[in-house]
Design a protein around this motif. Structure first.
Motif, short mmCIF file in Angstrom:
data_model
loop_
_atom_site.label_atom_id
_atom_site.label_comp_id
_atom_site.label_asym_id
_atom_site.label_seq_id
_atom_site.Cartn_x
_atom_site.Cartn_y
_atom_site.Cartn_z
N TYR A 121 0.83 -1.21 0.00
CA TYR A 121 0.00 0.00 0.00
C TYR A 121 0.86 1.26 0.00
O TYR A 121 0.69 2.15 -0.83
N VAL A 167 -6.53 1.41 4.40
CA VAL A 167 -6.12 2.13 3.20
C VAL A 167 -6.77 3.51 3.15
O VAL A 167 -6.11 4.51 2.83
N VAL A 215 -6.00 1.93 -5.03
CA VAL A 215 -5.10 1.00 -4.36
C VAL A 215 -5.80 -0.34 -4.09
O VAL A 215 -5.22 -1.41 -4.32
#
Length: 613
Positions: free
Chosen positions: A303, A352, A386
């Motif tokens: 990430y 995230v 992502v």
């Protein structure tokens, strides 16, 4: 001689005005000493604040935020929740009734100011709900510094929203927006919005924080721990130093908007290094319900690598994911999140999103109360991009934003949409706020990519980061970069998408087949004009793309990540219909349609495609 003097005078005035209008930002340095009574959920605070007035204005008053004053019956937050009922934030109410109304007296949030001084002289102040107005003995001149000292005590509130004691997963203390925090001052004046549930804004600051608490506690924080060998949880060889059962934690952090921490006796601390940074900490209650945290580490590493590559290098030495709070909320170098997750993907979605706020809230520190869509929307865009890469979908969706565009269409059809330009706390409907801020803010970038091309959008995001990191950009600053890189006029798009709830709705009105060609008539059925990507699939399965520019951009995109295309004559925005002729007969065509990439947020896509039979 007279003419020369006039010219010189005009030049001097223009230079002076240019300097007066130049960008500036305030700065602060906090030094705090905090004594926590963990049994009573109270603490005492002593604070020195060195404040730099980098503005061209003389300041005669300053303002501080006292956010915890919101957590009590009949506070402005309570009144707002009661007024919205079931249309408000579901975390703040139960069955339409405000949860704040029933907080017991001993669990009400409180920040009790004992005194505040400027350069050693006591100041007068008044508490206005969650804002403290302080009258200065000495005006703070432009480009000068002053020192405030302050003493206060606080009651850690019942955990209702973000901060507080005993969250629903069993974390003892979530200490966020917990200290008297000086408000931001900029060209728009003091940012003194009352806290009624939404977002925050403040100047960049350095922090030197000493926390004394029962030695059995483990702390997680957004900062650098200076004495890991003297406290519990961070070093296997540590020998906890305690005086009368009290351990001292020393933290530091540089150039951040805030300092947040949490405490629990049962926290586990795990850490690992992302190549080229940062060092990541997991601070959580390790049990069967949080087992996904162990699986998350390689995904978090990837990430940060993706974010660093696509959106700019993370600026701080570490980042901590801390179990606490009531959902997920971002702070400097850390986030507070609920730790119990149904799956790894669910946990990663939360990590995230909150982690991406390090870019679009901390490093690029927009004013969240006034432009929440730039914070939540840009963060949501990064999250979708992502997560699409970390967990590739099983279907063959053409982009990472298909679900968000579908969600946007549904909210439009419900008829409760509100403009994204509205102030965050002033949306009338909680769902409408979420869509205006998160979804429409995200789709702002998706539509921008459709208009200027994905390669240009990627350049825009990096240039935005490079030019405005560690500053307080506005939407005007972002738009300036987008127009500079694309060469397009984009003010019309920004106006429609942010300031209005007008919609995009294009369709295929008519198709006429000839012996050697086909003539297609397109129609704009709604209010928002857009350039159009039009494509056909031939009977031998070849994809042919055309681009119809919108005249208002004045410059057209020349390439896009979704394939090569032929550029046709522009479509004037005042013209409802547009006709194009393509060199294919009916027998040579299989499918024709608008936006095969499915990026355009057309509210009625059903009439965008024709299957040739």
């Amino acid at each position: 001689m007279r003419k020369s003097f006039i010219i010189l005078f005009a030049f001097v005035i223009s230079q002076f005005q240019a300097q007066q209008n130049a960008y500036y930002q305030q700065a602060a340095q906090y030094k705090m000493d905090i004594d926590v009574n963990a049994e009573k959920f109270t603490y005492k605070g002593n604070q020195t604040l060195n404040y730099s007035n980098n503005s061209p204005d003389e300041l005669n008053v300053v303002y501080f935020h006292l956010y915890w004053n919101a957590f009590k019956p009949n506070s402005m937050m309570d009144q707002r929740v009661a007024g919205q009922g079931k249309n408000g934030d579901s975390r703040l109410q139960k069955d339409g009734i405000s949860r704040l109304a029933s907080i017991p007296k001993n669990e009400e949030g409180a920040q009790n100011i004992h005194w505040i001084k400027q350069n050693g002289k006591e100041l007068k102040y008044e508490i206005q709900e969650t804002v403290m107005k302080v009258y200065l003995n000495e005006a703070i001149k432009p480009n000068s510094k002053t020192t405030f000292t302050m003493e206060w005590d606080a009651v850690i509130p019942q955990q209702i929203r973000r901060s507080g004691r005993n969250n629903k997963e069993g974390v003892d203390m979530t200490m966020t927006q917990w200290y008297p925090k000086i408000a931001e001052y900029d060209y728009d004046g003091w940012a003194t919005f009352d806290y009624v549930g939404r977002e925050f804004h403040s100047p960049f600051a350095d922090f030197d924080v000493t926390i004394k608490i029962n030695k059995d506690y483990v702390l997680g924080a957004g900062g650098t721990l200076l004495n890991p060998k003297e406290v519990k949880g961070y070093d296997a060889s540590a020998k906890v130093k305690a005086d009368k059962n009290i351990a001292t934690w020393k933290w530091t952090a540089k150039n951040m908007l805030d300092f947040a921490w949490a405490a629990d006796k049962d926290y586990s601390v795990e850490s690992f290094d992302v190549p080229q940074g940062p060092k990541v900490y997991f601070v959580y209650l390790k049990n069967d319900k949080t087992k996904a945290w162990g699986e998350a580490k390689p995904y978090i590493t990837k990430y940060f690598q993706i974010m660093n590559s696509k959106f700019g290098k993370y600026a701080y030495p570490s980042y901590a994911f801390i179990q606490g709070g009531d959902g997920g909320m971002e702070y400097g170098m850390c986030t507070m999140i609920l730790g119990e997750a149904k799956s790894l993907e669910d946990l990663m979605g939360l990590m995230v999103h909150e982690g991406s706020h390090s870019w679009y809230q901390q490093i690029l520190a927009t004013n969240e109360p006034t432009r929440p869509w730039m914070d939540e929307g840009f963060t949501s865009y990064a999250e979708s991009l992502v997560m699409h890469e970390l967990f590739p979908p099983k279907d063959n969706r053409p982009n990472a934003f298909v679900e968000k565009i579908d969600a946007y269409r549904k909210i439009v059809k419900k008829g409760i949409e509100e403009p994204a330009v509205w102030l965050g706390d002033h949306h009338d409907n909680g769902t409408a706020y979420s869509f205006a801020t998160y979804v429409k803010g995200e789709l702002y970038l998706v539509q921008l990519g459709y208009i200027v091309g994905e390669e240009n959008l990627a350049k825009i995001m990096i240039e935005y980061f490079n030019e405005w990191n560690m500053k307080h950009p506005t939407d005007r600053d972002f738009l300036h970069i987008a127009q500079k890189i694309s060469g397009m006029d984009l003010k019309w798009f920004h106006h429609y998408w942010i300031n209005t709830i007008k919609t995009i709705d294009y369709g295929i009105k008519d198709v006429q087949y000839g012996d050697k060609s086909t003539t297609v008539t397109l129609v704009n059925n709604s209010q928002v004009p857009m350039p159009i990507d039009f494509s056909v699939v031939t009977s031998d399965n070849k994809l042919i793309n055309y681009h119809i520019p919108l005249n208002m951009t004045h410059t057209w995109k020349t390439k896009d990540a979704f394939g090569e295309f032929t550029t046709l004559k522009y479509w004037p925005w005042t013209q409802k219909e547009y006709t194009l002729t393509i060199p294919y007969s009916k027998s040579q065509l299989s499918v024709l349609g608008i936006d095969f990439s499915k990026r355009m947020a057309d509210v009625n896509p059903e009439d965008n495609f024709v299957e040739v039979k």
